[in-house]
Design a protein around this motif. Sequence first.
Motif, PDB file in Angstrom:
ATOM      1  N   LYS A 193       7.747  -3.445  10.744  1.00 27.32           N
ATOM      2  CA  LYS A 193       6.768  -4.220  10.955  1.00 27.32           C
ATOM      3  C   LYS A 193       6.533  -3.385  12.391  1.00 27.32           C
ATOM      4  CE  LYS A 193       5.889  -8.585  12.127  1.00 27.32           C
ATOM      5  NZ  LYS A 193       4.458  -8.693  11.254  1.00 27.32           N
ATOM      6  N   GLY A 195       1.122  -4.423  10.706  1.00 32.52           N
ATOM      7  CA  GLY A 195       1.027  -4.495   9.249  1.00 32.52           C
ATOM      8  C   GLY A 195       2.343  -4.006   9.184  1.00 32.52           C
ATOM      9  N   TYR A 196       3.054  -2.948   8.008  1.00 34.02           N
ATOM     10  CA  TYR A 196       4.032  -2.798   7.903  1.00 34.02           C
ATOM     11  C   TYR A 196       4.189  -1.257   7.422  1.00 34.02           C
ATOM     12  CZ  TYR A 196       4.834  -7.226   7.515  1.00 34.02           C
ATOM     13  OH  TYR A 196       5.014  -8.596   7.497  1.00 34.02           O
ATOM     14  N   SER A 207      -0.926  -3.182   4.190  1.00 36.52           N
ATOM     15  CA  SER A 207      -1.588  -4.119   5.205  1.00 36.52           C
ATOM     16  C   SER A 207      -0.916  -5.348   5.592  1.00 36.52           C
ATOM     17  CB  SER A 207      -3.185  -4.361   4.762  1.00 36.52           C
ATOM     18  OG  SER A 207      -2.982  -5.178   3.550  1.00 36.52           O
ATOM     19  N   LYS A 208      -0.504  -6.089   3.948  1.00 36.36           N
ATOM     20  CA  LYS A 208       0.888  -6.673   4.033  1.00 36.36           C
ATOM     21  C   LYS A 208       1.301  -6.777   2.523  1.00 36.36           C
ATOM     22  CE  LYS A 208      -2.327  -9.774   1.537  1.00 36.36           C
ATOM     23  NZ  LYS A 208      -3.417 -11.001   1.636  1.00 36.36           N
ATOM     24  N   THR A 215       3.049  -8.302   0.037  1.00 37.10           N
ATOM     25  CA  THR A 215       2.756  -9.721  -1.267  1.00 37.10           C
ATOM     26  C   THR A 215       3.961  -8.834  -2.262  1.00 37.10           C
ATOM     27  OG1 THR A 215       1.859  -7.104  -2.389  1.00 37.10           O
ATOM     28  CG2 THR A 215       0.174  -8.354  -1.140  1.00 37.10           C
ATOM     29  N   LYS A 250       9.821  -9.633   6.236  1.00 35.37           N
ATOM     30  CA  LYS A 250       8.285 -11.057   6.631  1.00 35.37           C
ATOM     31  C   LYS A 250       9.290 -12.348   7.349  1.00 35.37           C
ATOM     32  CE  LYS A 250       7.308 -11.787   2.050  1.00 35.37           C
ATOM     33  NZ  LYS A 250       7.194 -12.263   1.021  1.00 35.37           N
TER      34      LYS A 250
END
Length: 166
Positions: free
Chosen positions: A14, A18-19, A114-115, A117, A165
């Motif tokens: 992380k 983002g990651y 970025s995120k 999903t 997450k």
Amino acid sequence: MQKGDENMKALLKKEPNGYTAVFERKLKHPREDIWAMLTDNNQLKKWFPELQAEDLKNGGKFKFDMGDGSFEEMEILGFEKPAILEYTWGDDIVRFELNELKGGTELILIEKISKITDHTPRDLAGWHVCLNVIGRLLDGVKGGSRKEEWENWYEEYKAATETLKQ
């Protein structure tokens, strides 16, 4: 490819914005051969047939065949032959770094995500298998079922991204 590399899962982390996923492979091949796998369309189609280099330079592009007659264009953000190749990947960024080693090359793939999903673990498993395939192609080794290999890694990355997450 050095023994055990293909079983090394990407390091997921992380970040403030983002990651990142960092894949590392040590390959017993010259940097130029690995560069060709990443940039020469005749080599690209052997491990990623949907991907095609259009204009190899900063600001150039890769095209991704969506399989439905449409293409997604990905801008090249970093291009230093034969060491760095970076381009957009949807909302994310993919960066390949090739570092010379004694007797080979270190291939590092960094995906800036970025995120997370539902598609993220699919991409991560895909990159993992693609890197393994590059290594096998360069080694002249026939690979097994990519689909089966991908399914195994998908489960690993699905669990890893769920943990990330939290």
